[in-house]
Design a protein around this motif. Sequence first.
Motif, mmCIF file in Angstrom:
data_model
loop_
_atom_site.group_PDB
_atom_site.id
_atom_site.type_symbol
_atom_site.label_atom_id
_atom_site.label_comp_id
_atom_site.label_asym_id
_atom_site.label_seq_id
_atom_site.Cartn_x
_atom_site.Cartn_y
_atom_site.Cartn_z
ATOM 1 N N THR A 26 -2.510 15.072 3.295
ATOM 2 C CA THR A 26 -3.641 14.345 3.874
ATOM 3 C C THR A 26 -3.086 13.301 4.826
ATOM 4 O OG1 THR A 26 -4.985 14.675 1.897
ATOM 5 C CG2 THR A 26 -5.669 12.918 3.390
ATOM 6 N N ILE A 27 -3.615 13.310 6.051
ATOM 7 C CA ILE A 27 -3.181 12.375 7.083
ATOM 8 C C ILE A 27 -4.388 11.553 7.524
ATOM 9 C CG2 ILE A 27 -2.206 12.140 9.409
ATOM 10 C CD1 ILE A 27 -0.916 14.913 8.960
ATOM 11 N N LEU A 28 -4.228 10.249 7.528
ATOM 12 C CA LEU A 28 -5.226 9.336 8.070
ATOM 13 C C LEU A 28 -4.694 8.843 9.408
ATOM 14 C CD1 LEU A 28 -7.773 7.551 7.878
ATOM 15 C CD2 LEU A 28 -6.375 5.881 6.637
ATOM 16 N N SER A 29 -5.437 9.100 10.481
ATOM 17 C CA SER A 29 -5.005 8.727 11.836
ATOM 18 C C SER A 29 -5.968 7.703 12.413
ATOM 19 C CB SER A 29 -4.991 9.952 12.751
ATOM 20 O OG SER A 29 -4.077 10.909 12.269
ATOM 21 N N VAL A 45 -0.071 11.227 2.884
ATOM 22 C CA VAL A 45 0.243 11.456 1.472
ATOM 23 C C VAL A 45 0.338 12.960 1.275
ATOM 24 C CG1 VAL A 45 -0.807 9.311 0.627
ATOM 25 C CG2 VAL A 45 -2.205 11.354 0.812
ATOM 26 N N GLN A 46 1.212 13.369 0.366
ATOM 27 C CA GLN A 46 1.350 14.803 0.106
ATOM 28 C C GLN A 46 1.819 15.042 -1.311
ATOM 29 O OE1 GLN A 46 4.568 16.745 2.345
ATOM 30 N NE2 GLN A 46 5.083 14.723 3.133
ATOM 31 N N TYR A 55 -1.793 11.010 -8.945
ATOM 32 C CA TYR A 55 -1.685 11.215 -7.499
ATOM 33 C C TYR A 55 -3.024 10.921 -6.823
ATOM 34 C CZ TYR A 55 -1.797 13.425 -2.989
ATOM 35 O OH TYR A 55 -1.986 13.643 -1.650
ATOM 36 N N GLN A 56 -4.102 11.465 -7.379
ATOM 37 C CA GLN A 56 -5.423 11.259 -6.787
ATOM 38 C C GLN A 56 -5.755 9.767 -6.690
ATOM 39 O OE1 GLN A 56 -8.033 13.615 -9.236
ATOM 40 N NE2 GLN A 56 -7.510 15.515 -8.175
ATOM 41 N N THR A 61 -6.119 4.977 -3.341
ATOM 42 C CA THR A 61 -5.838 3.548 -3.178
ATOM 43 C C THR A 61 -5.133 3.289 -1.848
ATOM 44 O OG1 THR A 61 -5.697 3.204 -5.562
ATOM 45 C CG2 THR A 61 -4.591 1.582 -4.164
ATOM 46 N N LEU A 62 -4.144 4.095 -1.533
ATOM 47 C CA LEU A 62 -3.392 3.912 -0.290
ATOM 48 C C LEU A 62 -4.274 4.140 0.930
ATOM 49 C CD1 LEU A 62 -0.102 3.979 0.755
ATOM 50 C CD2 LEU A 62 -1.072 6.088 1.609
ATOM 51 N N LEU A 63 -4.995 5.253 0.962
ATOM 52 C CA LEU A 63 -5.771 5.588 2.147
ATOM 53 C C LEU A 63 -7.007 4.704 2.300
ATOM 54 C CD1 LEU A 63 -5.427 9.468 2.045
ATOM 55 C CD2 LEU A 63 -4.124 7.834 3.422
ATOM 56 N N ASP A 64 -7.683 4.387 1.197
ATOM 57 C CA ASP A 64 -8.861 3.514 1.273
ATOM 58 C C ASP A 64 -8.482 2.078 1.622
ATOM 59 O OD1 ASP A 64 -10.422 5.674 0.599
ATOM 60 O OD2 ASP A 64 -10.951 4.951 -1.403
#
Length: 76
Positions: A26-29, A45-46, A55-56, A61-64
Amino acid sequence: VCGLPAETITFTAAPTGPGANSREVTILSVPTIVGGHQYLVTATVQTTDPDNPTYQHDAKTLLDGFQVLPPDPGAP
């Protein structure tokens, strides 16, 4: 993300070597312009175990919580 446009892309990446498994990526750009310069800021994240609850939780947490802030104008 922080009032900026953003896109999240999720895909399955192929194995990268002998004995390797495919993995969910999953990539957040986030594109932005600072001082007349264009930037693309990404967080990735991968995992090979996308159903793993730890992991979920950690990926969410990281992406939000991802923030893109302009640089400190006083920084060198």
